[in-house]
Design a protein around this motif. Structure first.
Motif, short mmCIF file in Angstrom:
data_model
loop_
_atom_site.label_atom_id
_atom_site.label_comp_id
_atom_site.label_asym_id
_atom_site.label_seq_id
_atom_site.Cartn_x
_atom_site.Cartn_y
_atom_site.Cartn_z
N SER A 53 36.92 39.64 35.06
CA SER A 53 36.49 38.71 36.11
C SER A 53 36.02 37.40 35.49
O SER A 53 35.66 37.34 34.30
CB SER A 53 35.36 39.32 36.93
OG SER A 53 34.19 39.45 36.14
N GLU A 54 36.00 36.35 36.28
CA GLU A 54 35.54 35.05 35.78
C GLU A 54 34.09 35.15 35.29
O GLU A 54 33.75 34.64 34.22
CB GLU A 54 35.63 34.00 36.89
CG GLU A 54 37.04 33.66 37.31
CD GLU A 54 37.07 32.63 38.43
OE1 GLU A 54 36.14 31.79 38.49
OE2 GLU A 54 38.01 32.64 39.24
N THR A 105 45.15 39.70 39.29
CA THR A 105 44.82 38.64 38.36
C THR A 105 45.48 37.37 38.85
O THR A 105 46.62 37.40 39.35
CB THR A 105 45.29 38.96 36.93
OG1 THR A 105 45.23 37.76 36.12
CG2 THR A 105 46.72 39.47 36.89
N ASN A 126 38.93 42.92 43.90
CA ASN A 126 38.29 42.06 42.90
C ASN A 126 39.35 41.34 42.07
O ASN A 126 40.28 41.95 41.56
CB ASN A 126 37.40 42.91 41.98
CG ASN A 126 36.24 43.53 42.73
OD1 ASN A 126 35.69 42.93 43.64
ND2 ASN A 126 35.88 44.75 42.35
N TRP A 127 39.13 40.03 41.90
CA TRP A 127 40.11 39.20 41.21
C TRP A 127 39.71 38.96 39.76
O TRP A 127 38.52 38.88 39.44
CB TRP A 127 40.27 37.86 41.93
CG TRP A 127 40.94 38.03 43.26
CD1 TRP A 127 40.34 38.22 44.47
CD2 TRP A 127 42.35 38.06 43.49
NE1 TRP A 127 41.29 38.37 45.45
CE2 TRP A 127 42.54 38.27 44.88
CE3 TRP A 127 43.47 37.92 42.67
CZ2 TRP A 127 43.80 38.35 45.46
CZ3 TRP A 127 44.73 38.00 43.25
CH2 TRP A 127 44.89 38.21 44.63
N MET A 128 40.72 38.81 38.90
CA MET A 128 40.49 38.65 37.47
C MET A 128 41.27 37.46 36.91
O MET A 128 42.15 36.91 37.58
CB MET A 128 40.87 39.94 36.73
CG MET A 128 39.97 41.12 37.07
SD MET A 128 40.46 42.67 36.26
CE MET A 128 41.86 43.15 37.27
#
Length: 462
Positions: A293-294, A346, A275-277
């Protein structure tokens, strides 16, 4: 930012005298907060005192304080006030054998509060238009507003709640009714809250004014690189995840890529996250200091999608790339546990990297060369960076670096250290092995600078 006097909104009430706080409690909190700050910076604790039981013990748990500060502070105040009522009387605490007047009592409390604030290293000034031996001078704390006062309204309400009309008021206090500011007991509570809030939030915020003051532990000899880029175009980020600093990143706002990430090499075997942040405080410094997160950022704050896209790279920028993918500067494989690995996901730690390089020679260096070179090192400090190029992805939004580079300083003991470095053009699957000194010279040429320093001078350049 100074405290707001609650009397301004309740001018016709008088303070209900509250018991003093014992010096032992004050010292407990001073020690507790200081040690907690070391813990949040990732430094070892040798003697961590148990949290004083005057306050709700759940406050020290690592749950995110962003959404619950107001409720938690109110709960703390409720417990503190109810617990405080059972404390010894002011006469017993100061050792007097005769009753003292309200003004004398409050003056003693004021002195104790000032002593506590000085011990906490909070900057205190007193207004010149009030005698310093009268009741309480107004106090102002030079604390960062974003950090120490996210719930100022809640604190004001708490302060007001301890002001009541007593059944009778000593005649001596009538003359100074209009000079009363919040009781010393209340102000001590507020100072304790500031201590807890301040130290639960590392430094001013995640986007900081100085690495040295906020998260120096990720740099050899606590000395960040000196690359000489324009500070207006860069942001210093102490990368924070789950209430703990994980590494440091210098972020290039204009190119929307990191200049470098600095971290301590400590590989572990936890699974790779996915999961990207993003970094909220690149959008606005008033936003929470922890990466998220977005979707969570846009749902839980007033930030707009346009503001997010303007401030940094987003996931959309890295979709449908040809020959390039997301390249970590601080790779998750160099981190010890799952939370530390998650913190590397991130987009402020990512550059568009040539896909064959990322999965080929660069990966070999990250996995094999680093493991081999760090044998015998007590601690290894790494700095990995990217040099902006002339091309972009995502319709000109995100710069495609011309080169990526990496260097490490291995500390064995004060008399034995070593270093190594590599650099790679970002369009070929090849890395060039260099000494630290050679890399610094090469980067000075690429950045068109007179000189670059990546580590403290104690780290050998050859």
């Amino acid at each position: 930012m100074g405290f707001v006097d609650p009397r301004a909104t309740a001018p016709n009430v008088e303070p209900l005298q509250q018991p003093n706080l014992p010096p032992s409690l004050i010292q407990d909190w001073i020690d507790f907060c200081r040690l907690r700050q070391l813990s949040l910076q990732g430094r070892p604790l040798t003697q961590a005192p148990a949290q004083p039981d005057y306050f709700a013990p759940s406050y020290t748990q690592s749950a995110s304080p962003v959404d619950s500060d107001a409720e938690e502070f109110e709960a703390l105040a409720s417990v503190a006030i109810s617990e405080g009522v059972s404390e010894p009387s002011p006469d017993e605490l100061v050792g007097d054998t005769e009753a003292i007047s309200p003004s004398e009592d409050l003056h003693l409390r004021s002195k104790q509060m000032i002593h506590m604030a000085e011990a906490l290293e909070l900057n205190i000034t007193t207004s010149d238009n009030r005698p310093k031996d009268r009741i309480l001078s107004r106090l102002y704390l030079d604390a960062p507003g974003i950090v120490a006062f996210p719930v100022l309204e809640g604190l004001t309400e708490i302060s007001q709640s301890v002001w009541k009309k007593p059944a009778s008021t000593p005649a001596s206090s009538k003359k100074i009714e209009n000079l009363y500011t919040p009781s010393a007991y209340t102000m001590l509570l507020v100072l304790l809250f500031v201590c807890v809030c301040w130290h639960n939030t590392p430094g001013n915020a995640e986007v900081v004014a100085s690495f040295e003051e906020t998260c120096p532990q990720f740099f050899f000899r606590e000395t960040p690189p000196k690359i000489g880029l324009q500070p207006t175009q860069t942001a210093q980020i102490c990368q924070r995840y789950k209430n703990q600093y994980r590494y440091a990143t210098m972020y290039d706002r204009g190119h929307r890529i990191p200049v470098y990430s600095a971290y301590i090499y400590n590989p572990g075997k936890a699974k790779r996250p996915s999961n990207w942040m993003v970094e909220p405080q690149l959008v606005n410094l008033s936003l929470p200091p922890e990466m998220t997160s977005e979707g969570a950022l846009l749902q839980k704050s007033r930030a707009t999608e346009a503001e997010l896209w303007e401030s940094q790279a987003v996931l959309q920028d890295y979709k449908n790339l040809a020959d390039y993918n997301r390249g970590h500067l601080n790779p998750n494989s160099h981190q010890p546990d799952l939370d530390a690995k998650k913190s590397t996901f991130t987009l402020t730690n990512i550059v568009p990297q040539y896909i064959k390089l990322n999965g080929g020679s660069w990966n070999n260096y990250e996995q094999q060369t680093m493991a081999s070179n760090t044998q015998g090192c007590k601690e290894t400090f790494a700095v990995v960076g990217a040099v902006p190029g002339n091309n972009y992805i995502a319709g000109g939004r995100v710069n495609k670096p011309s080169h990526v580079w990496s260097t490490a300083c291995c500390f064995i003991d004060n008399n034995h250290m070593r270093s190594w470095a590599i650099i790679a053009p970002n369009d070929k699957d090849v890395v060039e092995h260099l000494t630290l000194g050679q890399l610094e010279e090469k980067l000075a040429e690429l950045y068109h600078l007179n000189g670059v320093s990546l580590f403290h001078s104690d780290c050998p350049r050859e």
